[in-house]
Design a protein around this motif. Structure first.
Motif, mmCIF file in Angstrom:
data_model
loop_
_atom_site.group_PDB
_atom_site.id
_atom_site.type_symbol
_atom_site.label_atom_id
_atom_site.label_comp_id
_atom_site.label_asym_id
_atom_site.label_seq_id
_atom_site.Cartn_x
_atom_site.Cartn_y
_atom_site.Cartn_z
ATOM 1 N N ILE A 221 -6.715 7.825 0.257
ATOM 2 C CA ILE A 221 -7.617 6.850 0.564
ATOM 3 C C ILE A 221 -6.906 5.835 0.873
ATOM 4 O O ILE A 221 -6.983 5.034 1.993
ATOM 5 C CB ILE A 221 -8.562 6.674 -0.464
ATOM 6 C CG1 ILE A 221 -9.740 7.856 -0.482
ATOM 7 C CG2 ILE A 221 -9.411 5.420 -0.009
ATOM 8 C CD1 ILE A 221 -10.607 7.818 -1.582
ATOM 9 N N LEU A 222 -6.130 5.349 -0.084
ATOM 10 C CA LEU A 222 -5.177 4.058 0.001
ATOM 11 C C LEU A 222 -4.415 4.332 1.425
ATOM 12 O O LEU A 222 -4.169 3.158 2.293
ATOM 13 C CB LEU A 222 -4.161 4.059 -0.943
ATOM 14 C CG LEU A 222 -4.418 3.047 -2.117
ATOM 15 C CD1 LEU A 222 -3.413 3.245 -3.289
ATOM 16 C CD2 LEU A 222 -4.702 1.552 -1.525
ATOM 17 N N ARG A 223 -3.788 5.276 1.535
ATOM 18 C CA ARG A 223 -2.932 5.414 2.798
ATOM 19 C C ARG A 223 -3.752 5.434 4.113
ATOM 20 O O ARG A 223 -3.224 4.736 5.033
ATOM 21 C CB ARG A 223 -2.185 6.897 2.798
ATOM 22 C CG ARG A 223 -1.304 7.046 4.000
ATOM 23 C CD ARG A 223 -0.742 8.304 4.099
ATOM 24 N NE ARG A 223 0.131 8.655 2.690
ATOM 25 C CZ ARG A 223 0.190 9.913 2.345
ATOM 26 N NH1 ARG A 223 -0.294 10.930 3.148
ATOM 27 N NH2 ARG A 223 0.848 10.213 1.255
ATOM 28 N N LYS A 224 -5.068 6.193 3.993
ATOM 29 C CA LYS A 224 -5.808 5.919 5.278
ATOM 30 C C LYS A 224 -6.370 4.601 5.356
ATOM 31 O O LYS A 224 -6.319 3.970 6.632
ATOM 32 C CB LYS A 224 -7.109 6.859 4.896
ATOM 33 C CG LYS A 224 -6.868 8.500 5.207
ATOM 34 C CD LYS A 224 -7.291 8.713 6.316
ATOM 35 C CE LYS A 224 -6.612 10.059 7.062
ATOM 36 N NZ LYS A 224 -7.101 11.314 6.422
ATOM 37 N N ARG A 225 -6.575 3.763 4.399
ATOM 38 C CA ARG A 225 -7.238 2.382 4.534
ATOM 39 C C ARG A 225 -6.136 1.417 4.944
ATOM 40 O O ARG A 225 -6.630 0.534 5.835
ATOM 41 C CB ARG A 225 -7.864 2.189 3.157
ATOM 42 C CG ARG A 225 -8.658 0.875 3.030
ATOM 43 C CD ARG A 225 -10.086 0.973 2.584
ATOM 44 N NE ARG A 225 -10.497 -0.297 2.206
ATOM 45 C CZ ARG A 225 -10.706 -1.450 2.955
ATOM 46 N NH1 ARG A 225 -10.238 -1.156 4.091
ATOM 47 N NH2 ARG A 225 -11.217 -2.182 2.573
ATOM 48 N N PHE A 226 -5.231 1.525 4.486
ATOM 49 C CA PHE A 226 -4.044 0.497 4.664
ATOM 50 C C PHE A 226 -2.966 0.809 5.744
ATOM 51 O O PHE A 226 -1.932 0.145 5.853
ATOM 52 C CB PHE A 226 -3.396 0.113 3.484
ATOM 53 C CG PHE A 226 -4.325 -0.693 2.568
ATOM 54 C CD1 PHE A 226 -4.636 -2.139 2.954
ATOM 55 C CD2 PHE A 226 -4.969 0.104 1.594
ATOM 56 C CE1 PHE A 226 -5.457 -2.683 1.942
ATOM 57 C CE2 PHE A 226 -5.768 -0.656 0.614
ATOM 58 C CZ PHE A 226 -6.026 -2.210 0.836
ATOM 59 N N PRO B 292 0.786 -1.235 -0.024
ATOM 60 C CA PRO B 292 -0.166 -0.052 0.117
ATOM 61 C C PRO B 292 0.973 1.447 -0.184
ATOM 62 O O PRO B 292 0.697 2.236 -0.657
ATOM 63 C CB PRO B 292 -0.873 0.005 1.501
ATOM 64 C CG PRO B 292 -0.977 -1.583 1.374
ATOM 65 C CD PRO B 292 0.457 -1.972 1.026
ATOM 66 N N GLY B 293 1.798 1.200 0.863
ATOM 67 C CA GLY B 293 2.701 2.420 0.754
ATOM 68 C C GLY B 293 3.491 2.757 -0.301
ATOM 69 O O GLY B 293 3.635 3.791 -0.938
#
Lengths: 438, 459
Positions: free
Chosen positions: A429-434, A347-348
């Motif tokens: 969103i990716l960062r928040k989610r994962f 994700p990062g």
């Protein structure tokens, strides 16, 4: 009692000190407030610039999403379209549709006479009107012989006039639209024969010299192909480099050299990458100019450091205990990385890559060097076709003086910014989610 | 055609994977514990043998084929065509390619050209067919070799991991090759340029007019290559940008890290960083169509003459662009100053602003200087804003209301026009690129060094 009492001395002394200190305090607090307000002013200035720029571009660009159309009574005269009456497709294709448009315009204003007057009248509709009629007949040959009210694309000057961007008080010689044309347009507007419709051409057309027919589809497709190449090249290579440097590389001079190189590449001006692309990809490998392939190659070299740096940060945030556990279970080093560390860091890495891609989407300077500035009407169909990209299209249009192009440039900027917001939003969103705290 | 071959190759490799895995099960007699590696490694081993050699041959073939075919076709041409000077021969070859692909050609093809086009077409056909045959044979042979080699004692995992490790190392050298590529490409052309124009003239000359004369008596085409006005213009615009960006960026960073509530900071910091995400072409548009006319009108109202492409407009907008660089870099630096230093100052009765100006700033100064240097290097290399908003004429002036030109603007204008590859005009762009690369590199190295050294003090 001329002797001062023991208590009075400290009192006088106190008063003195107090006034001094108080005066000083006041000054110091004033300075404090001043300093604080400077900071606030600086922040507000920065935010003001953001707001100003967006407001300026949106104000200039939003009218471009509507386009003026004129309703013209067209009779599809068989004598013009199909003189022999045999419905020969080739003959129908090459018929004189411009004559139909002219006849329709004359039908609306029968009183207009004289060559110059008539020419001014015909200039109200775009040259695209002819092709529009041709397309309609091509789709439905049964139209031949019928009469219809058809919405035809208005010319750019009429569009600008209807949107209120031409100063009617100016002398006739100083504006692009003449008095008689204004009269006709007003009459058409009064009878509801002029209408603003959503501008689909902006999203479906390629570039054009006529503002009303110019669209960003070609540039969007060019950007898409360029970014596709960029992603396909830079993501695997970037991830592989990050994995190698973080997980496998021994600490020696060679890896130091690689690291220094990556950090320096991140700071090289983008135009220098353009020079590299011109000298290496075009002149040395003789790849085609203006092709999204070359653009993608150049941009992937530029994006690589961003992805590597983000990837390494993502890898270091995976705790060592995970690695030790995997190794303890008998996994090889590669299995440990592939099965455990990489999925956790993905994700990062994706977040960093999306941000890098967003930057590549907005990049234009290196693409100027490799010939992606050509005037290209056709929408590119592959990575070898000549193409341009959205930011370069903006640059090209911003040079054109017509008001209608200024409008379209701003609209193209709005589309570009929308894509940037979309990509950055996706990254957030990716960062928040994962995002995981270990 | 070639992408189809690539697809076939990928499919073959996938097939090879399953083939190898099943073979591993078979040789182990269904008892996996007899195998040296997991069955999937035997699969990958077969897939690599199937795909990798074929892919390497494919890449080499695809890059060499066009030039080999052209050489063959040219050598088959009649001597009067073959012995043309290289640039005219290039034109002929271009015509030939257009003829083969069915595009419009510049002249009606004669018999010799048609003949050559036929040969070209045939050679291409032969080349493509033999490419298919060679690649497919290689892939199948590779897979067959691996399939035969599979036995319980084959160290498949180690072999596969060796290959993967090699691939990782290869991709990490891309960065080095990029740097070498940049240096070589600008250096080569620059050396060619310095053969035609002495390096002293380039570095110290004050005249810049790269138009070389076509006729001897042409006016204004002296072909002077003194880069001083370009660097002066670049410095002027970057200077204006710094005057805008440093105070605003620094004060914003100080306010955000020292005064702002966490809530305000959480909103204002990303909002300010929007400025860094906006594409530069948008800034250029804003500068050219909004800021420049505004400045000209204000100047006219004050009775000043302002050029329509003034350095001020470009510099101001560039300054706005750089604000977030200065602010986020200095923010990091300021946050790195230990809290104990602030606490010590407060304990002595200093106010916040006194703490900032007397303790924080001196302590953070090296880092701030580093971040400003990074911002300067950013400003010098910035292209689109100046291309769109700054001028083309090389004036040697310090007046921000006049039009100046910059290094990047000249690189773009020299290379986006006509393309003759050995004229000093085109080569000059590469010499300017070399200068730009060297200057930004030096600035970055100094800045990074300063920042790193400063960090070590407090860690």
């Amino acid at each position: 009692m001329n002797k001062p009492t023991p208590a009075a001395v400290p009192a006088a002394f106190n008063r003195d000190i107090k006034t001094i200190v108080n005066a000083g305090l006041q000054r110091r607090h004033a300075a404090e407030r001043r300093f604080r307000s400077y900071g606030l002013i600086a922040i507000s200035l920065g935010l003001l610039f953001v707001v100003l720029m967006f407001a300026n571009i949106i104000a200039k660009g939003y009218p471009a999403f509507w386009q003026t159309y004129v309703q013209v009574p067209i009779s599809f005269d068989p004598a013009v379209i199909d003189p022999q009456g045999i419905r020969d497709p080739a003959a129908i294709e090459s018929a004189d549709y411009a004559a139909l448009v002219r006849a329709g315009m004359r039908r609306m204003f029968p009183a207009v006479e004289g060559r110059t007057e008539l020419r001014a009248l015909y200039a109200l509709v775009s040259s695209d009107a002819t092709y529009e009629l041709q397309r309609r007949i091509h789709q439905n040959p049964a139209l031949i012989g019928s009469s219809q009210e058809i919405w035809l694309l208005a010319s750019a000057t009429v569009d600008t006039l209807v949107k209120g961007n031409i100063d009617r008080t100016l002398d006739e010689t100083e504006r692009s639209v003449k008095d008689n044309q204004i009269g006709w347009v007003d009459k058409l507007q009064a009878t509801g024969k002029i209408e603003k419709q959503f501008n689909t051409i902006l999203f479906s057309g390629g570039d054009s010299r006529e503002p009303e027919q110019a669209g960003i589809r070609g540039a969007l497709m060019g950007s898409f192909y360029t970014l596709l190449i960029t992603f396909l090249l830079s993501f695997p290579i970037g991830v592989a480099t990050a994995v190698y440097l973080e997980e496998f590389a021994p600490k020696n001079r060679w890896t130091d050299l690689i690291e220094v190189n990556i950090n320096n590449l991140a700071a090289v001006p983008s135009i220098v990458f353009g020079l590299l692309g011109l000298a290496v990809f075009i002149n040395f490998f003789s790849l085609p100019r203006s092709a999204p392939l070359v653009g993608g190659l150049v941009l992937s070299l530029m994006t690589l450091p961003v992805i590597i740096i983000a990837g390494r940060a993502a890898l270091t945030s995976v705790p060592p205990s995970i690695r030790e556990a995997a190794l303890g279970m008998g996994a090889s080093k590669l299995q440990m990385v592939g099965h455990h560390v990489l999925p956790l860091a993905m994700p990062g890495m994706l977040t960093g890559s999306i941000i890098g891609m967003a930057r590549a989407l907005g990049e234009s300077a290196p693409l100027l060097m490799i010939g992606m500035v050509a005037f290209i009407v056709d929408v590119p169909k592959g990575i070898m076709d000549p193409a341009t990209v959205l930011p370069v299209q903006i640059y090209l249009w911003s040079d054109l003086p017509e008001r209608a192009f200024v409008e379209r440039t701003s609209a193209a900027i709005m589309v570009l910014l929308a894509f940037m917001v979309l990509m950055n939003g996706l990254a957030i969103i990716l960062r928040k989610r994962f995002e995981r705290r270990w | 055609m070639q992408s189809f071959l690539l697809l076939t190759l990928i499919l073959l490799s996938i097939g090879g994977y399953y083939l190898g895995r099943n073979r591993a099960f078979a040789v182990a007699g269904g008892q996996i514990r007899h195998l040296h590696s997991l069955p999937s490694f035997y699969g990958s081993y077969t897939a690599l043998w199937c795909g990798l050699p074929a892919l390497i041959v494919f890449a080499v073939w695809a890059t060499l084929q066009p030039s080999v075919i052209i050489d063959l076709v040219v050598s088959g041409m009649p001597p009067e065509l073959r012995n043309l000077p290289p640039d005219q021969l290039n034109l002929v070859v271009n015509d030939l390619k257009n003829l083969v692909s069915g595009n419009i050609v510049s002249s009606t093809p004669d018999a010799a050209m048609l003949d050559a086009a036929n040969r070209y077409h045939n050679l291409q056909l032969i080349g493509n067919v033999s490419l298919w045959v060679v690649i497919l044979t290689l892939a199948i042979a590779g897979a067959a070799y691996a399939w035969r080699a599979i036995s319980p004692s084959l160290r498949a995992r180690n072999r596969v991991e060796q290959v993967v490790n090699l691939l990782l190392i290869l991709s990490s050298t891309v960065a080095i090759f990029t740097t070498i590529g940049i240096v070589l490409s600008v250096l080569f052309e620059s050396i060619l340029f310095f053969r035609k124009v002495p390096i002293t003239e380039f570095l110290f000359g004050t005249q810049w007019s790269p138009q070389t004369a076509l006729r001897a008596d042409q006016v204004g085409s002296s072909g002077a290559f003194g880069s001083v006005p370009l660097f002066a213009g670049t410095l002027l615009i970057s200077g204006i940008a710094m005057v805008v960006a440093v105070p605003i960026g620094l004060m914003a960073a100080l306010f955000l890290s020292e005064y702002a509530t966490p809530k305000f900071r959480a909103v204002a910091k990303p909002a300010l960083e929007i400025l860094a995400g906006i594409p530069t072409v948008v800034y250029g548009f804003f500068a050219a169509l909004t800021v420049a006319p505004l400045i000209r009108e204000i100047g006219a109202a004050m009775g000043l003459h302002v050029a329509s492409e003034s350095a001020l407009a470009a510099g101001l907008v560039m300054g706005i662009m750089i604000i977030p660089f200065v602010s986020s870099l200095s923010d990091d630096v300021i946050n790195a100053v230990p809290q104990s230093m602030r606490d010590g100052s407060y304990a002595l009765g200093a106010t916040k602003s006194e703490t900032i100006t007397r303790v924080l700033l001196p302590a953070a100064l090296p880092g701030i200087v580093g971040s400003i240097l990074l911002a300067v290097s950013r400003a010098i290399g910035e292209t689109m804003i100046v291309v769109m908003a700054a001028g083309l004429s090389a004036n040697l002036t310090a007046n921000p209301l006049e039009a100046v030109t910059t290094v990047t603007v000249q690189i773009v204008t020299l290379l986006t026009g006509d393309q003759e590859f050995d004229s000093p005009k085109t080569l000059a762009a590469f010499a300017l690129g070399l200068m730009l690369f060297v200057v930004t590199l030096i600035l970055n190295i100094i800045a990074l060094h300063v920042v790193r050294k400063y960090r070590e003090q407090y860690e």
